[in-house]
Design a protein around this motif. Structure first.
Motif, PDB file in Angstrom:
ATOM      1  N   ARG A  18       1.065  -1.300  -0.255  1.00  0.00           N
ATOM      2  CA  ARG A  18       0.248  -0.134   0.522  1.00  0.00           C
ATOM      3  C   ARG A  18       1.128   1.346  -0.217  1.00  0.00           C
ATOM      4  NH1 ARG A  18      -5.026  -0.956   2.036  1.00  0.00           N
ATOM      5  NH2 ARG A  18      -5.062   1.512   1.188  1.00  0.00           N
ATOM      6  N   THR A  42      -3.378  -5.625  -5.968  1.00  0.00           N
ATOM      7  CA  THR A  42      -3.903  -3.926  -5.179  1.00  0.00           C
ATOM      8  C   THR A  42      -5.545  -3.528  -6.016  1.00  0.00           C
ATOM      9  OG1 THR A  42      -3.403  -2.294  -4.905  1.00  0.00           O
ATOM     10  CG2 THR A  42      -2.796  -2.554  -6.516  1.00  0.00           C
ATOM     11  N   GLU A  43      -6.496  -3.688  -4.937  1.00  0.00           N
ATOM     12  CA  GLU A  43      -7.753  -2.725  -5.395  1.00  0.00           C
ATOM     13  C   GLU A  43      -6.888  -2.012  -5.575  1.00  0.00           C
ATOM     14  OE1 GLU A  43     -10.329  -4.304  -3.033  1.00  0.00           O
ATOM     15  OE2 GLU A  43      -9.610  -6.416  -3.615  1.00  0.00           O
ATOM     16  N   PHE A  44      -6.217  -0.596  -5.052  1.00  0.00           N
ATOM     17  CA  PHE A  44      -6.658   0.648  -5.207  1.00  0.00           C
ATOM     18  C   PHE A  44      -4.817   1.018  -5.895  1.00  0.00           C
ATOM     19  CE2 PHE A  44      -7.469  -1.526  -1.194  1.00  0.00           C
ATOM     20  CZ  PHE A  44      -8.051  -0.663   0.076  1.00  0.00           C
ATOM     21  N   HIS A  67      -2.654  -5.935 -10.811  1.00  0.00           N
ATOM     22  CA  HIS A  67      -3.515  -7.372 -10.962  1.00  0.00           C
ATOM     23  C   HIS A  67      -4.764  -6.900 -10.312  1.00  0.00           C
ATOM     24  CE1 HIS A  67      -1.068  -9.021 -14.065  1.00  0.00           C
ATOM     25  NE2 HIS A  67      -0.280  -8.567 -13.592  1.00  0.00           N
ATOM     26  N   THR A  68      -5.807  -7.411 -10.287  1.00  0.00           N
ATOM     27  CA  THR A  68      -6.549  -7.426  -8.899  1.00  0.00           C
ATOM     28  C   THR A  68      -6.844  -9.062  -8.307  1.00  0.00           C
ATOM     29  OG1 THR A  68      -9.180  -7.248 -10.320  1.00  0.00           O
ATOM     30  CG2 THR A  68      -8.097  -5.151  -9.862  1.00  0.00           C
ATOM     31  N   SER A  69      -6.447  -9.868  -9.370  1.00  0.00           N
ATOM     32  CA  SER A  69      -6.611 -11.392  -8.931  1.00  0.00           C
ATOM     33  C   SER A  69      -4.767 -11.653  -9.012  1.00  0.00           C
ATOM     34  CB  SER A  69      -7.474 -11.697 -10.134  1.00  0.00           C
ATOM     35  OG  SER A  69      -7.163 -13.884 -10.134  1.00  0.00           O
TER      36      SER A  69
END
Length: 243
Positions: A18, A42-44, A67-69
């Motif tokens: 993060r 990451t989703e951010f 990547h989100t996955s």
């Protein structure tokens, strides 16, 4: 020593980082040792955008993919090592010291396969789900057991181990080349279909939750050929069950 092509096949995965400064430090460590393939889960996306200004790491950050996955980030990798400080955490994988894991990673790269080293969140480390995708875990030997190292330092130490002259791995023969994560995923999915179709999943649910099944399959370290054969066997079993 690793060739430029082999270094390109080493994937550094930051799963849940993060802090843009930490991401930048990891990218700089990669640049220092000649590695270029960085994938960030990451989703951010904001920290990634901020980290693109990392000193001496612009090329690595510009080429980095987001990547989100986690499964997507490691799908083309044959050997996946997660990093852990161990501590009091209960782990289902054996934990190898960095030099030993380095040999396995070297062997995969020398065989022309992709290998990944995964670094988890700065605060919590890797999740259990992420660990279940790994073929093994590695730890950096430290004097104080269970303490964590700064993300950038951890990346630097692991990559230094890989570029040491003595860290030479014996290339695998073609028939022994390990299956990539995507192929293992396909076999695992077929296996889970079989567990459901035979009633095993309903009768023994504690033995086959997704993370447990994934760990079980990945501990086998299937070769490409074995993954294809086992997937074919289970597809035939399923076909017969559904007649």
């Amino acid at each position: 020593m690793l060739t430029p092509e082999q270094k390109a096949n080493l994937v550094v995965v930051l799963a849940g980082a993060r802090n843009p400064l930490n991401i930048g430090a990891a990218a700089r460590a990669m640049s220092n040792f000649g590695f270029r393939t960085l994938r960030i889960v990451t989703e951010f996306p904001l920290p990634v955008t901020e980290a693109k200004s990392a000193v001496d790491a612009a090329e690595v950050m510009q080429q980095a993919t987001v990547h989100t996955s986690f499964a997507e980030a490691v799908a083309d990798c044959s050997v996946i090592y997660g990093t852990t400080a161990v501590g009091d955490r209960r782990l289902e994988h054996s934990v190898e010291p960095l030099p030993q894991a380095g040999q396995a990673i070297h062997a995969s790269l020398s065989s022309g396969n992709r290998a990944a080293i995964v670094f988890g969140s700065e605060k919590t480390g890797m999740t259990n789900e992420q660990i279940s995708f790994c073929s093994g875990l590695l730890t950096i030997p430290m004097e104080v057991h269970g303490t964590s190292m700064n993300l950038g330092q951890s990346v630097a130490v692991c990559l230094w181990e890989l570029v040491r002259e003595q860290a030479q791995g014996k290339p695998l023969q073609e028939e022994d080349a390990l299956a990539d994560s995507g192929s293992v995923d396909r076999f695992e999915a077929t296996l889970r279909e079989g567990l459901t179709a035979t009633g095993y999943e309903a009768k023994f649910p504690a033995n086959c939750n997704p993370e447990m099944t994934r760990r079980l399959v990945r501990r086998l370290r299937l070769t490409k050929k074995d993954a294809e054969i086992w997937t074919g066997i289970w597809r035939q079993v399923l076909w017969k069950l559904r007649q």
